[in-house]
Write a protein that holds these residues in place. Structure first.
Motif, PDB file in Angstrom:
ATOM      1  N   ILE A   1       0.921  -1.077   0.022  1.00 62.32           N
ATOM      2  CA  ILE A   1       0.040  -0.018  -0.023  1.00 62.32           C
ATOM      3  C   ILE A   1       0.981   1.174  -0.134  1.00 62.32           C
ATOM      4  O   ILE A   1       2.005   1.307   0.928  1.00 62.32           O
ATOM      5  CB  ILE A   1      -0.844   0.030   1.332  1.00 62.32           C
ATOM      6  CG1 ILE A   1      -1.987   1.559   1.095  1.00 62.32           C
ATOM      7  CG2 ILE A   1      -0.042  -0.098   2.537  1.00 62.32           C
ATOM      8  CD1 ILE A   1      -2.811   1.513   2.200  1.00 62.32           C
ATOM      9  N   ASP A   2       0.515   1.987  -0.875  1.00 61.11           N
ATOM     10  CA  ASP A   2       1.066   3.441  -0.746  1.00 61.11           C
ATOM     11  C   ASP A   2       0.319   4.524   0.138  1.00 61.11           C
ATOM     12  O   ASP A   2      -0.702   5.015  -0.385  1.00 61.11           O
ATOM     13  CB  ASP A   2       1.144   3.976  -2.155  1.00 61.11           C
ATOM     14  CG  ASP A   2       1.789   5.380  -2.254  1.00 61.11           C
ATOM     15  OD1 ASP A   2       2.228   6.163  -1.370  1.00 61.11           O
ATOM     16  OD2 ASP A   2       2.474   5.663  -3.578  1.00 61.11           O
ATOM     17  N   VAL A   3       0.607   4.729   1.203  1.00 60.75           N
ATOM     18  CA  VAL A   3      -0.217   5.130   2.346  1.00 60.75           C
ATOM     19  C   VAL A   3      -0.268   6.604   1.994  1.00 60.75           C
ATOM     20  O   VAL A   3      -1.363   7.453   2.027  1.00 60.75           O
ATOM     21  CB  VAL A   3       0.381   5.094   3.684  1.00 60.75           C
ATOM     22  CG1 VAL A   3      -0.122   5.838   4.726  1.00 60.75           C
ATOM     23  CG2 VAL A   3       0.624   3.466   4.235  1.00 60.75           C
ATOM     24  N   MET A   4       0.784   7.520   1.356  1.00 62.40           N
ATOM     25  CA  MET A   4       1.060   8.778   1.315  1.00 62.40           C
ATOM     26  C   MET A   4      -0.094   8.932  -0.009  1.00 62.40           C
ATOM     27  O   MET A   4      -0.794   9.873  -0.168  1.00 62.40           O
ATOM     28  CB  MET A   4       2.348   9.149   0.868  1.00 62.40           C
ATOM     29  CG  MET A   4       3.218   9.225   2.016  1.00 62.40           C
ATOM     30  SD  MET A   4       2.539  10.047   3.477  1.00 62.40           S
ATOM     31  CE  MET A   4       2.242  12.026   2.744  1.00 62.40           C
ATOM     32  N   SER A   5      -0.031   8.119  -0.987  1.00 67.35           N
ATOM     33  CA  SER A   5      -1.102   8.213  -2.165  1.00 67.35           C
ATOM     34  C   SER A   5      -2.658   8.469  -1.442  1.00 67.35           C
ATOM     35  O   SER A   5      -3.572   8.834  -1.930  1.00 67.35           O
ATOM     36  CB  SER A   5      -0.701   7.152  -3.184  1.00 67.35           C
ATOM     37  OG  SER A   5      -1.670   7.481  -4.193  1.00 67.35           O
ATOM     38  N   VAL A   6      -2.728   7.315  -0.584  1.00 61.44           N
ATOM     39  CA  VAL A   6      -4.317   7.142  -0.121  1.00 61.44           C
ATOM     40  C   VAL A   6      -4.640   8.644   0.695  1.00 61.44           C
ATOM     41  O   VAL A   6      -5.477   9.107   0.458  1.00 61.44           O
ATOM     42  CB  VAL A   6      -4.414   5.863   0.744  1.00 61.44           C
ATOM     43  CG1 VAL A   6      -6.012   6.069   1.488  1.00 61.44           C
ATOM     44  CG2 VAL A   6      -4.302   4.715   0.006  1.00 61.44           C
ATOM     45  N   LEU A   7      -3.672   8.944   1.358  1.00 65.25           N
ATOM     46  CA  LEU A   7      -3.807  10.166   2.326  1.00 65.25           C
ATOM     47  C   LEU A   7      -4.121  11.243   1.579  1.00 65.25           C
ATOM     48  O   LEU A   7      -5.059  12.301   1.805  1.00 65.25           O
ATOM     49  CB  LEU A   7      -2.631  10.281   3.320  1.00 65.25           C
ATOM     50  CG  LEU A   7      -2.857  11.291   4.456  1.00 65.25           C
ATOM     51  CD1 LEU A   7      -3.907  10.985   5.296  1.00 65.25           C
ATOM     52  CD2 LEU A   7      -1.430  11.515   5.135  1.00 65.25           C
ATOM     53  N   GLN A   8      -3.385  11.372   0.404  1.00 64.71           N
ATOM     54  CA  GLN A   8      -3.537  12.591  -0.451  1.00 64.71           C
ATOM     55  C   GLN A   8      -4.698  12.871  -1.384  1.00 64.71           C
ATOM     56  O   GLN A   8      -5.327  13.771  -1.636  1.00 64.71           O
ATOM     57  CB  GLN A   8      -2.318  12.789  -1.398  1.00 64.71           C
ATOM     58  CG  GLN A   8      -0.812  13.118  -0.739  1.00 64.71           C
ATOM     59  CD  GLN A   8       0.218  12.971  -1.535  1.00 64.71           C
ATOM     60  OE1 GLN A   8       0.211  12.461  -2.607  1.00 64.71           O
ATOM     61  NE2 GLN A   8       1.194  13.348  -1.094  1.00 64.71           N
TER      62      GLN A   8
END
Length: 177
Positions: A44-51
């Motif tokens: 999972i790309d957490v930063m991508s989800v968050l953004q």
């Protein structure tokens, strides 16, 4: 002045990154010894989800609304401090000591209030970012439970991963609901 929610989250994510990397690599080593067992791994790309979370924009607007009057007040103080600084530079040698002290006090008051404001804003921003990270964690746990993943790694911790193991979009869809 206003720092985006993402900046603070990046800082928190970096702290967790090392721990997750160690745990992830340990798990991969452990699971590699089990040749007969199938291991389901996700990334999972957490930063991508968050953004890309719709809640992020809502949080940003709420913080702007919450701090709107303070921001306006700080902008007024900043203008006064800039004017005081310009006057000190321009007329400094001809000003009386008391006038210089008065102008320096305006500047130092602004600087201390700006620092306090920045700390307060970052604290609230961090609180809200942590709430969003909890939502992401809950979404990941739900996906792990329903799809029977054995291991989820952050994209930053994986040296290489195919799109087949990327669950970023699944997590994003979960947090949107």
């Amino acid at each position: 002045m206003v720092i985006t929610c993402c900046d603070n989250v990046k800082h928190k994510v970096k702290k967790v990154k090392k721990i997750i990397s160690i745990i992830g690599l340990s798990a991969v080593i452990l699971f590699s010894g089990m040749a007969s067992a199938e291991v389901k791994i996700g990334v999972i790309d957490v930063m991508s989800v968050l953004q890309r979370m719709p809640q992020r924009e809502t949080v940003g607007k709420a913080l702007d609304k919450e701090f709107d009057s303070k921001i306006k007040s700080m902008q007024e103080l900043e203008t006064k401090a800039k004017d005081a600084n310009a006057r000190l530079k321009k007329e400094g040698p001809t000003l009386s000591a008391s006038e210089k002290n008065k102008l320096n006090k305006i500047i130092s008051d602004f600087e201390s209030k700006a620092k306090a404001f920045s700390i307060e804003y970052r604290k609230r921003e961090t609180e809200e970012a942590e709430k969003l990270l909890v939502k992401i964690q809950e979404a990941v746990k739900s996906i792990v439970a329903t799809e029977k993943y054995d291991l989820i790694l952050k994209a930053e911790a994986a040296l290489s991963a195919s799109d087949a193991v990327d669950i970023t979009e699944k997590v994003l869809e979960k947090v949107k609901n």
